[in-house]
Design a protein around this motif. Structure first.
Motif, mmCIF file in Angstrom:
data_model
loop_
_atom_site.group_PDB
_atom_site.id
_atom_site.type_symbol
_atom_site.label_atom_id
_atom_site.label_comp_id
_atom_site.label_asym_id
_atom_site.label_seq_id
_atom_site.Cartn_x
_atom_site.Cartn_y
_atom_site.Cartn_z
ATOM 1 N N PHE A 143 0.813 -1.350 0.096
ATOM 2 C CA PHE A 143 -0.022 0.097 -0.062
ATOM 3 C C PHE A 143 0.738 1.253 -0.067
ATOM 4 N N SER A 144 1.866 1.408 0.904
ATOM 5 C CA SER A 144 2.639 2.560 1.052
ATOM 6 C C SER A 144 3.448 2.591 -0.313
ATOM 7 N N LYS A 145 3.886 1.843 -0.883
ATOM 8 C CA LYS A 145 4.836 1.797 -2.188
ATOM 9 C C LYS A 145 3.965 2.397 -3.180
ATOM 10 N N ASN A 146 2.649 2.068 -3.311
ATOM 11 C CA ASN A 146 1.730 2.379 -4.493
ATOM 12 C C ASN A 146 0.986 3.688 -4.216
ATOM 13 N N TYR A 147 0.808 3.983 -2.848
ATOM 14 C CA TYR A 147 0.155 5.399 -2.508
ATOM 15 C C TYR A 147 0.878 6.071 -1.384
ATOM 16 N N PRO A 148 2.091 6.680 -1.715
ATOM 17 C CA PRO A 148 2.794 7.312 -0.724
ATOM 18 C C PRO A 148 2.215 8.738 -0.280
ATOM 19 N N GLU A 149 1.345 9.278 -1.034
ATOM 20 C CA GLU A 149 0.480 10.428 -0.680
ATOM 21 C C GLU A 149 -0.784 10.533 -0.017
ATOM 22 N N ALA A 150 -1.051 9.003 0.504
ATOM 23 C CA ALA A 150 -2.284 8.900 1.009
ATOM 24 C C ALA A 150 -2.419 9.467 2.564
ATOM 25 N N LYS A 151 -3.582 10.106 2.327
ATOM 26 C CA LYS A 151 -4.059 10.740 3.877
ATOM 27 C C LYS A 151 -5.166 10.036 4.336
ATOM 28 N N ASP A 152 -5.591 10.373 5.742
ATOM 29 C CA ASP A 152 -6.807 9.810 6.520
ATOM 30 C C ASP A 152 -6.796 8.451 6.251
ATOM 31 N N ILE A 153 -5.907 7.639 6.370
ATOM 32 C CA ILE A 153 -5.717 6.362 6.317
ATOM 33 C C ILE A 153 -6.470 5.496 7.463
ATOM 34 N N GLU A 154 -7.461 4.650 7.158
ATOM 35 C CA GLU A 154 -8.092 3.859 8.022
ATOM 36 C C GLU A 154 -8.173 2.440 7.572
#
Length: 148
Positions: free
Chosen positions: A36-47
């Protein structure tokens, strides 16, 4: 038969989401977190949630761009659901909307990628008309349509 399988799959997904348990990221297998972190490094508000034996993550990338991903325990992406705008629809889907739902406004629009296929989940509403919840494939075929 394919429509029945899709409808059953959708029903099972909805039923399992009712039983989902929110979990901290520390309880998610590292292979999933790393993917997940590799593909979506700009992700915010992660649940994170655990739904049966699948891990679901909800997050935002931009203003009002919500995403949901489902992974199996081995870190394989099973499903991706994302909010999109009407301008992001394929021409065939837009044509189906124009011909079948003239006079309706789109209340909610999501693109769902699963098992190599793409579907569009659309909630339609109109004044003095029945609201509809519809799934259309990327070729413009209506897969399911139910009053909402």
């Amino acid at each position: 038969m394919k429509k029945q399988i899709l409808i059953l799959g959708t029903a099972l997904t909805i039923a399992s989401s009712l039983q989902a348990q929110e979990i901290p990221q520390t309880e998610v297998p590292s292979i999933i977190v790393n993917e997940f972190s590799k593909n979506y490094p700009e992700a915010k508000d992660i649940e994170w949630e655990l739904e049966g034996n699948q891990y679901a993550v909800e997050f935002e990338l931009d203003w009002n761009t919500d995403h949901e991903l489902w992974y199996d325990k081995q870190g394989k992406l099973l499903k991706h659901k994302e909010d999109i705008s009407e301008k992001d629809l394929p021409k065939a889907v837009s044509e189906t909307i124009k011909s079948e739902f003239d006079g309706y406004a789109i209340d909610d629009l999501e693109r769902i990628s699963q098992s190599g296929k793409v579907y569009y989940h659309i909630d339609f509403e109109a004044l003095l008309k029945e609201d509809w919840e519809v799934v259309i494939d990327n070729k413009g075929s209506i897969i399911s349509k139910k009053a909402d």
